[in-house]
Design a protein around this motif. Structure first.
Motif, PDB file in Angstrom:
ATOM      1  N   ALA A   1       0.837  -1.203   0.000  1.00 24.54           N
ATOM      2  CA  ALA A   1       0.000   0.000   0.000  1.00 24.54           C
ATOM      3  C   ALA A   1       0.868   1.247   0.000  1.00 24.54           C
ATOM      4  N   LEU A   2       1.920   1.252   0.822  1.00 29.32           N
ATOM      5  CA  LEU A   2       2.846   2.395   0.832  1.00 29.32           C
ATOM      6  C   LEU A   2       3.470   2.582  -0.544  1.00 29.32           C
ATOM      7  N   HIS A   3       3.892   1.474  -1.137  1.00 30.88           N
ATOM      8  CA  HIS A   3       4.566   1.550  -2.439  1.00 30.88           C
ATOM      9  C   HIS A   3       3.616   2.049  -3.520  1.00 30.88           C
TER      10      HIS A   3
ATOM     11  N   PHE B   1       3.104   5.681  -3.209  1.00 33.53           N
ATOM     12  CA  PHE B   1       4.309   6.372  -3.673  1.00 33.53           C
ATOM     13  C   PHE B   1       4.329   6.422  -5.200  1.00 33.53           C
ATOM     14  N   LEU B   2       4.066   5.303  -5.841  1.00 34.21           N
ATOM     15  CA  LEU B   2       4.051   5.261  -7.310  1.00 34.21           C
ATOM     16  C   LEU B   2       2.964   6.169  -7.866  1.00 34.21           C
ATOM     17  N   LYS B   3       1.806   6.147  -7.228  1.00 29.92           N
ATOM     18  CA  LYS B   3       0.688   6.983  -7.690  1.00 29.92           C
ATOM     19  C   LYS B   3       1.067   8.463  -7.684  1.00 29.92           C
TER      20      LYS B   3
ATOM     21  N   LEU C   1       3.949   3.601 -13.625  1.00 30.21           N
ATOM     22  CA  LEU C   1       4.329   2.286 -13.111  1.00 30.21           C
ATOM     23  C   LEU C   1       3.223   1.628 -12.283  1.00 30.21           C
ATOM     24  N   THR C   2       2.078   2.270 -12.202  1.00 33.77           N
ATOM     25  CA  THR C   2       0.967   1.701 -11.435  1.00 33.77           C
ATOM     26  C   THR C   2      -0.354   1.992 -12.138  1.00 33.77           C
ATOM     27  N   ASP C   3      -1.331   1.147 -11.864  1.00 38.20           N
ATOM     28  CA  ASP C   3      -2.691   1.378 -12.369  1.00 38.20           C
ATOM     29  C   ASP C   3      -3.550   2.087 -11.337  1.00 38.20           C
ATOM     30  N   CYS C   4      -2.979   2.345 -10.165  1.00 38.55           N
ATOM     31  CA  CYS C   4      -3.727   3.035  -9.109  1.00 38.55           C
ATOM     32  C   CYS C   4      -3.778   4.532  -9.384  1.00 38.55           C
TER      33      CYS C   4
ATOM     34  N   TYR D   1      -7.327  -2.350  -5.523  1.00 37.19           N
ATOM     35  CA  TYR D   1      -6.297  -3.273  -6.007  1.00 37.19           C
ATOM     36  C   TYR D   1      -5.997  -4.358  -4.977  1.00 37.19           C
ATOM     37  N   PHE D   2      -5.760  -3.979  -3.733  1.00 35.63           N
ATOM     38  CA  PHE D   2      -5.376  -4.968  -2.736  1.00 35.63           C
ATOM     39  C   PHE D   2      -6.544  -5.842  -2.298  1.00 35.63           C
ATOM     40  N   THR D   3      -7.750  -5.305  -2.326  1.00 31.99           N
ATOM     41  CA  THR D   3      -8.917  -6.135  -2.026  1.00 31.99           C
ATOM     42  C   THR D   3      -9.046  -7.247  -3.063  1.00 31.99           C
ATOM     43  N   GLU D   4      -8.893  -6.880  -4.332  1.00 36.16           N
ATOM     44  CA  GLU D   4      -8.962  -7.874  -5.410  1.00 36.16           C
ATOM     45  C   GLU D   4      -7.806  -8.867  -5.310  1.00 36.16           C
ATOM     46  N   LEU D   5      -6.612  -8.367  -5.068  1.00 37.63           N
ATOM     47  CA  LEU D   5      -5.435  -9.219  -4.973  1.00 37.63           C
ATOM     48  C   LEU D   5      -5.570 -10.240  -3.840  1.00 37.63           C
ATOM     49  N   VAL D   6      -5.973  -9.773  -2.679  1.00 40.11           N
ATOM     50  CA  VAL D   6      -6.068 -10.645  -1.506  1.00 40.11           C
ATOM     51  C   VAL D   6      -7.139 -11.712  -1.695  1.00 40.11           C
ATOM     52  N   PHE D   7      -8.333 -11.310  -2.109  1.00 38.25           N
ATOM     53  CA  PHE D   7      -9.424 -12.281  -2.183  1.00 38.25           C
ATOM     54  C   PHE D   7      -9.286 -13.219  -3.380  1.00 38.25           C
ATOM     55  N   ASN D   8      -8.636 -12.774  -4.441  1.00 38.48           N
ATOM     56  CA  ASN D   8      -8.318 -13.703  -5.533  1.00 38.48           C
ATOM     57  C   ASN D   8      -7.356 -14.774  -5.046  1.00 38.48           C
ATOM     58  N   SER D   9      -6.369 -14.367  -4.262  1.00 41.81           N
ATOM     59  CA  SER D   9      -5.398 -15.325  -3.727  1.00 41.81           C
ATOM     60  C   SER D   9      -6.074 -16.319  -2.790  1.00 41.81           C
TER      61      SER D   9
END
Length: 228
Positions: A188-190, A193-195, A201-204, A213-221
């Motif tokens: 999240a920090l990164h 920072f990219l945003k 370098l980010t889609d955020c 992004y992280f909600t999708e990433l976590v629950f997909n995993s």
């Protein structure tokens, strides 16, 4: 939650400071103005001499609170993680559904910070920007193992542990809960920072937030493990 947080005192490892800055008006001015100055000029250019001039106090008076600016940065980042932990605990305590609880935790960890009026001398918005930009400098040092043994990072590690437990509650078969929990926090920090600095370098962005992004990433995993 605001009412509950009004009497909140974030407890910081007393080895980080020489004198508790919360114990005096000068200490609170040191914290308040160091946040403003580090955000403005960056940690590298920040000095106790400049801070002393800003608050109208001798440089030596600041050294009575902190041994050096590294310890001050450790204090600020520890305070931030402690404040975030309280936000997480109060916001998720009454949620019984494990998936909804984890989603709320991800939201709190990854969202853009808004100012909390409960702490008049600490600007959480500016402090969050410092954590995004400077947090790694608090532990990427030769002293990190020694400081870790002395408990300097206990609040941060406790926050990771809380999210780890929530991940296990959703899917106890998932093999990497601690790795995923620390990825949420550091990632999240990164992404913030990219945003702000490397948007290509980010889609955020403002519409596609790090939270999404992280909600999708976590629950997909987690869902892939359940379905697998």
């Amino acid at each position: 939650m605001k009412f509950l947080l009004q009497n909140l005192k974030v407890s910081i490892n007393d080895k980080i400071y020489l004198k508790d800055p919360e114990s005096s008006a000068l200490g609170k001015r040191i914290i308040e103005n160091s946040i403003i100055m580090i955000n403005q000029m960056g940690f590298e250019n920040f000095t106790f001499k400049k801070l002393g001039k800003k608050i109208g106090s001798n440089e030596s008076s600041i050294y009575r609170y902190f041994e050096n600016k590294h310890k001050l940065l450790l204090y600020l980042t520890s305070w931030y993680w402690g404040w975030l932990e309280y936000q997480l605990v109060f916001s998720t305590n009454s949620i019984s559904n494990t998936k909804q609880k984890l989603k709320k935790a991800i939201e709190i960890i990854t969202r853009t910070v808004e100012e909390d009026s409960s702490f008049s001398h600490i600007n959480e918005v500016l402090l969050s920007k410092i954590v995004v930009n400077e947090n790694s400098k608090s532990y990427l040092t030769k002293q990190v193992d020694k400081e870790n043994k002395e408990g300097y990072f206990s609040i941060y590690k406790r926050l990771v542990a809380r999210i780890t437990d929530m991940i296990i509650d959703v899917n106890h078969k998932y093999k990497h809960p601690s790795s995923l929990a620390s990825t949420i926090i550091e990632g999240a920090l990164h992404q913030h920072f990219l945003k702000d600095h490397f948007s290509s370098l980010t889609d955020c962005n403002e519409e596609n937030s790090p939270t999404k992004y992280f909600t999708e990433l976590v629950f997909n995993s987690l869902n892939n493990t359940i379905n697998g």
